[in-house]
Design a protein around this motif. Sequence first.
Motif, PDB file in Angstrom:
ATOM      1  N   CYS A   1      21.848 -23.586  78.081  1.00  0.00           N
ATOM      2  CA  CYS A   1      21.492 -23.546  76.660  1.00  0.00           C
ATOM      3  C   CYS A   1      20.457 -24.626  76.391  1.00  0.00           C
ATOM      4  CB  CYS A   1      22.730 -23.805  75.792  1.00  0.00           C
ATOM      5  SG  CYS A   1      22.298 -23.780  74.035  1.00  0.00           S
TER       6      CYS A   1
ATOM      7  N   ASN B   1      19.344 -25.247  73.085  1.00  0.00           N
ATOM      8  CA  ASN B   1      19.284 -25.409  71.629  1.00  0.00           C
ATOM      9  C   ASN B   1      19.510 -26.842  71.169  1.00  0.00           C
ATOM     10  OD1 ASN B   1      18.628 -22.800  70.672  1.00  0.00           O
ATOM     11  ND2 ASN B   1      20.622 -22.147  71.387  1.00  0.00           N
TER      12      ASN B   1
ATOM     13  N   VAL C   1      27.070 -29.037  75.500  1.00  0.00           N
ATOM     14  CA  VAL C   1      26.816 -27.935  76.444  1.00  0.00           C
ATOM     15  C   VAL C   1      25.439 -28.002  77.131  1.00  0.00           C
ATOM     16  CG1 VAL C   1      26.581 -25.400  76.648  1.00  0.00           C
ATOM     17  CG2 VAL C   1      28.524 -26.370  75.407  1.00  0.00           C
TER      18      VAL C   1
ATOM     19  N   ARG D   1      20.418 -26.631  63.659  1.00  0.00           N
ATOM     20  CA  ARG D   1      20.789 -25.236  63.886  1.00  0.00           C
ATOM     21  C   ARG D   1      19.611 -24.276  63.679  1.00  0.00           C
ATOM     22  NH1 ARG D   1      24.734 -23.397  66.864  1.00  0.00           N
ATOM     23  NH2 ARG D   1      25.254 -21.670  65.499  1.00  0.00           N
TER      24      ARG D   1
ATOM     25  N   CYS E   1      21.996 -28.445  69.757  1.00  0.00           N
ATOM     26  CA  CYS E   1      22.633 -28.718  68.467  1.00  0.00           C
ATOM     27  C   CYS E   1      23.136 -30.168  68.551  1.00  0.00           C
ATOM     28  CB  CYS E   1      23.791 -27.755  68.236  1.00  0.00           C
ATOM     29  SG  CYS E   1      23.240 -26.041  68.214  1.00  0.00           S
TER      30      CYS E   1
ATOM     31  N   TYR F   1      25.567 -31.927  67.792  1.00  0.00           N
ATOM     32  CA  TYR F   1      26.951 -32.284  68.104  1.00  0.00           C
ATOM     33  C   TYR F   1      27.377 -31.864  69.500  1.00  0.00           C
ATOM     34  CZ  TYR F   1      27.026 -27.395  66.779  1.00  0.00           C
ATOM     35  OH  TYR F   1      26.717 -26.063  66.708  1.00  0.00           O
ATOM     36  N   CYS F   2      26.546 -31.058  70.184  1.00  0.00           N
ATOM     37  CA  CYS F   2      27.055 -30.276  71.312  1.00  0.00           C
ATOM     38  C   CYS F   2      26.656 -30.814  72.680  1.00  0.00           C
ATOM     39  CB  CYS F   2      26.568 -28.835  71.153  1.00  0.00           C
ATOM     40  SG  CYS F   2      27.285 -27.746  72.380  1.00  0.00           S
TER      41      CYS F   2
ATOM     42  N   HIS G   1      23.476 -16.566  68.396  1.00  0.00           N
ATOM     43  CA  HIS G   1      23.001 -17.664  67.547  1.00  0.00           C
ATOM     44  C   HIS G   1      22.358 -17.045  66.305  1.00  0.00           C
ATOM     45  CE1 HIS G   1      21.088 -21.204  66.061  1.00  0.00           C
ATOM     46  NE2 HIS G   1      21.492 -21.923  67.087  1.00  0.00           N
TER      47      HIS G   1
HETATM   48 FE1  SF4 Z   1      23.965 -24.360  72.592  1.00  0.00          FE
HETATM   49 FE2  SF4 Z   1      25.938 -23.283  71.160  1.00  0.00          FE
HETATM   50 FE3  SF4 Z   1      26.077 -25.835  71.895  1.00  0.00          FE
HETATM   51 FE4  SF4 Z   1      24.311 -25.115  70.054  1.00  0.00          FE
HETATM   52  S1  SF4 Z   1      26.579 -24.979  69.899  1.00  0.00           S
HETATM   53  S2  SF4 Z   1      23.896 -26.438  71.813  1.00  0.00           S
HETATM   54  S3  SF4 Z   1      23.743 -23.083  70.760  1.00  0.00           S
HETATM   55  S4  SF4 Z   1      26.074 -24.079  73.258  1.00  0.00           S
END
Ligand code: SF4
Length: 445
Positions: free
Chosen positions: A164, A166, A173, A283, A168, A170-171, A244
């Motif tokens: 990913c 993106n 991933v 986002r 975000c 907070y994330c 998304h």
């Molecule tokens: Fe990626 Fe989903 Fe995490 Fe956003 S929330 S960074 S889209 S995995």
Amino acid sequence: METRSTGDDNMKKYFLLTYGCQMNELDSEKMAGILEENGWDSAEALDNADLVILNTCCVRAKAEDKVKGKLGQLKKLKLANPRLLIGIGGCMMQQDNVGEKFLQKFPFIDFIFGPHTMDRLNEIVEKSCTGRVLELEADRFDVPRLPIKRESSFRAWVSIIKGCENFCAYCIVPYVRGKEVSRPPAEIVAEVEEQIESGVKEVVLLGQNVNAYGRDTGKVDFGRLLKKVNQVPGLERLRFMTSHPRDFSLKLVDAISEMPRVCEHLHLPIQAGSNRILKKMNRGYTREDYLRLVEHIRNKIPGASITTDIIVGFPGETDEDFALTMDVVEKARFTSAFTFLYSPREGTPAANYSEQVPGEVKRERLNYLMKRQNQISLDYNQVLMGTVTEIMVEGPSKKDSEFYMGRTRTNRPVVFSGKAHPGCLQQVKLTDCNAHTLYGELQED
Ligand code: SF4
Ligand code: SAM
């Protein structure tokens, strides 16, 4: 995830414990596939395994705490049986130095690996018989095709894109799953065809952001991929997650409305209803964009179930911001929502934001949100009472094996009396419900 044993007592046995999302469930099915191809059999329980693997998650602190809680039990097992091999894999190990720290801190762990080294699992296990192993890689730009031991006989998860980009705020991933790499469409279609051949009826296309499919290759995009999979003969139901909202075009909704196998369920994580917070979260959409998308889905796909993820207590979230989240909940009327307390993740921008919301305020807001969402979910279910609906049978109900359960096309669980074969489509008359489950009676053919 529980793995079924072949019952051969001479074979070495493994036990896999999975934490986190469907992506991790699928990774565990791949780990099981690799191990079984190399002569391992699954153990019925942790206590009679020769090899235990934890497939970890680091999206929220709670998932990490569960893993840490399990280590005490593993230490005892190792003391009782020093020949037991213990390995830890998954996203948590991929975070900055966590793998190294785990190996130092927990001498009973034999090997550490991550999502990018999972394809070497068999070699890692073999090496760990002669010394402790740490096998991590920063990222991968190929997606090796691995053997899969599917847990379900009728549903197959099929990964279409890894990673990913993106970010975000907070994330965690993107830091642990790396860059987006789309699998070739022909390979995906071939996997779906193979699965249908072996009896699968439902396919779930998986990715952290499925709408980003093809962005790295500039070729087949998600809409075109979906169309190709939708055409595979024998496929009954097609689902995908996660979408998304920023990348979910109105055109894609139109296209989906003409694909009969795509189920009328869209999981569209909104995360927050205040534009100020959505911006801070990075986002890339506003509440107005989101509500426009919801309206379009409601117009084009009547009866569609829209579900979501919501984070409560993101840094700087005020009462007014939270009220805007509640306002979106009222306007979008989600069938259900996964609701989370914001959990600071080391290494993400939001973890360093100064205005962290106190735990008590977060919990209060979460309770309020859950209560209201439960009412809305119940209202939806009550409207269905007395109607007859199609379900795909999954098997005995987990709560009471006297009953069976299945799922509607809109992904609602239905518990019913009477037996039916997993994977078959049945009509059920809905007679009772709570906010999360429908109850019904099997209709004779
Ligand atoms: Fe990626 Fe989903 Fe995490 Fe956003 S929330 S960074 S889209 S995995
Ligand atoms: N890729 C998906 C998306 O964009 O929605 C979901 C990925 S994440 C594994 C699943 C959900 O976990 C997210 O939608 C978000 O609501 C939640 N989540 C992620 N990071 C979080 C954090 N730091 N605190 C609380 N919830 C979080």
